[in-house]
Write an enzyme that holds these catalytic residues in place. Sequence first.
Site, PDB file in Angstrom:
ATOM      1  N   ASP A 242       0.755  -1.098  -0.315  1.00 59.91           N
ATOM      2  CA  ASP A 242       0.057   0.161  -0.019  1.00 59.91           C
ATOM      3  C   ASP A 242       1.000   1.072  -0.092  1.00 59.91           C
ATOM      4  O   ASP A 242       1.604   1.349   0.827  1.00 59.91           O
ATOM      5  CB  ASP A 242      -0.918  -0.099   1.371  1.00 59.91           C
ATOM      6  CG  ASP A 242      -1.742  -1.161   1.060  1.00 59.91           C
ATOM      7  OD1 ASP A 242      -2.267  -1.855   0.089  1.00 59.91           O
ATOM      8  OD2 ASP A 242      -2.593  -1.324   2.271  1.00 59.91           O
TER       9      ASP A 242
ATOM     10  N   ASP B 247     -14.101  -4.894  -2.746  1.00 59.58           N
ATOM     11  CA  ASP B 247     -14.384  -4.881  -1.277  1.00 59.58           C
ATOM     12  C   ASP B 247     -15.757  -5.199  -0.831  1.00 59.58           C
ATOM     13  O   ASP B 247     -16.503  -4.630  -1.380  1.00 59.58           O
ATOM     14  CB  ASP B 247     -13.885  -3.614  -0.543  1.00 59.58           C
ATOM     15  CG  ASP B 247     -12.538  -3.076  -0.860  1.00 59.58           C
ATOM     16  OD1 ASP B 247     -11.556  -4.020  -0.589  1.00 59.58           O
ATOM     17  OD2 ASP B 247     -12.244  -2.077  -1.277  1.00 59.58           O
TER      18      ASP B 247
END
Lengths: 205, 251
Positions: free
Chosen positions: B11, B130
Amino acid sequence: MIAIIDYGAGNIFSVKNALDYLGIENKLTKSKDDIENAKGIILPGVGAFSWAMKMLRESGLVETIKEQAKKKYFLGICLGMQLIFEKGYEFEECDGLGLVKGKVDKIIEPDLVIPHMGWNRLEYNIKDCPLLEGLGEEEYVYFVHSYKAFCNDENVVAYCTYGNKIPALVTDGKFVFGAQFHPEKSGNTGLKILKNFVRLSGEVY
Amino acid sequence: MLAKRIIPCLDVRDGKVVKGVNFEGIKEVGDPVLCAEEYNRQGADEIVFYDITASYEGRGVMLDVVRETAKKVFVPLTVGGGIKTVDDIRETLRAGADKVSVNSQAVLNPQLIKEGADIFGCQCICVGIDAKKTAENKWTVYINGGRVDMGLDLIEWVKKVEQLGAGEICLNSIDTDGVRGGFDIPMLKEVVNAVKIPVIASGGAGKLSDFADAFLRTDCSAALAASLFHFKELTVDEVKADCRKKGIAMR
């Protein structure tokens, strides 16, 4: 110098990056002179067969490639490998470069995911092929494709298995090689294959 | 035989590696190019950069990271986060990415999947999802880093994603992400059964056996983790050795 043929196909930079990383003099080019002066030729490619042949024809490189591949080492990668065969059947029938006997057609495996994408193991068919020098028995390389070559067993240096067998590395037995996988994305195994190709072609690194 | 893939995810915010826990309380650490090189040494089958930068300037920084990584790391690179248009996809692939991962924007504008697949090939369009459980065997899709519930049924969405031409799905479970109790097996099973394209398991890896567990209990093609690798609790080669020992094909 190794000429990497730039005919507008995507992802040619990764081949260049790999050769740069290995310290091998190379040039992205669509110039006949460069191809004629190069020690070896790499034809990369991502996209559709007929589109790529059209681009090569428009660049005026088809004859140059055919001629040069008779006297110096040539490596087609992925779509570049498929183009070395006589015919392709992606969307429509289309003539290829005809450097190796055979055709390219859809992978038909109803139970499997298409594209064949990911790391698959090389199964050697011509064990003494110089491109395989230094490789072990368990070598995986990275594939992304939906079409495959249908050709004579004597031209296949290595297969992989995805349902049926897929020609992974092919040759005309002389100067021409084709890798269905991406050596430039296949970690150390791929870099070794590229090094072997460059050594064969006589380019110093 | 096709090997199962182990994918470390980095990330990245403003050119630095970070890792959030349940998307909040983000901690910052490290140079992404060095991290990618390290993962490559460990035998990562693919590396994912997830750009959590919001700003335009930040995107440029991310592309520099991709460019630098592509000069040193010779396994497939995927870049996700903030990809909104076909031009964003083109720019990212040109910088050296092999695939892009589209998430929120794919939900807001599903045609992006189709356009991207038509122009660049389905193999380079990964759709990140997600999702969160709402009832037994029921999940809905969230966007904006798991903050906004779109009320969209997960199974309906994955089928549509496949039909639009996505080459792959990266399925992140909001329920298991950051909890480190293993991947969300029930959710994975449902999604893998609903589509033919490869599914990457994401969210929840906390220990060595979680990876083999996902491969043995579902037909997922790959497993992704971030913090576990990032904080060096496990290395990619340890995970692969464990899977190999359990009879799973690994590179």
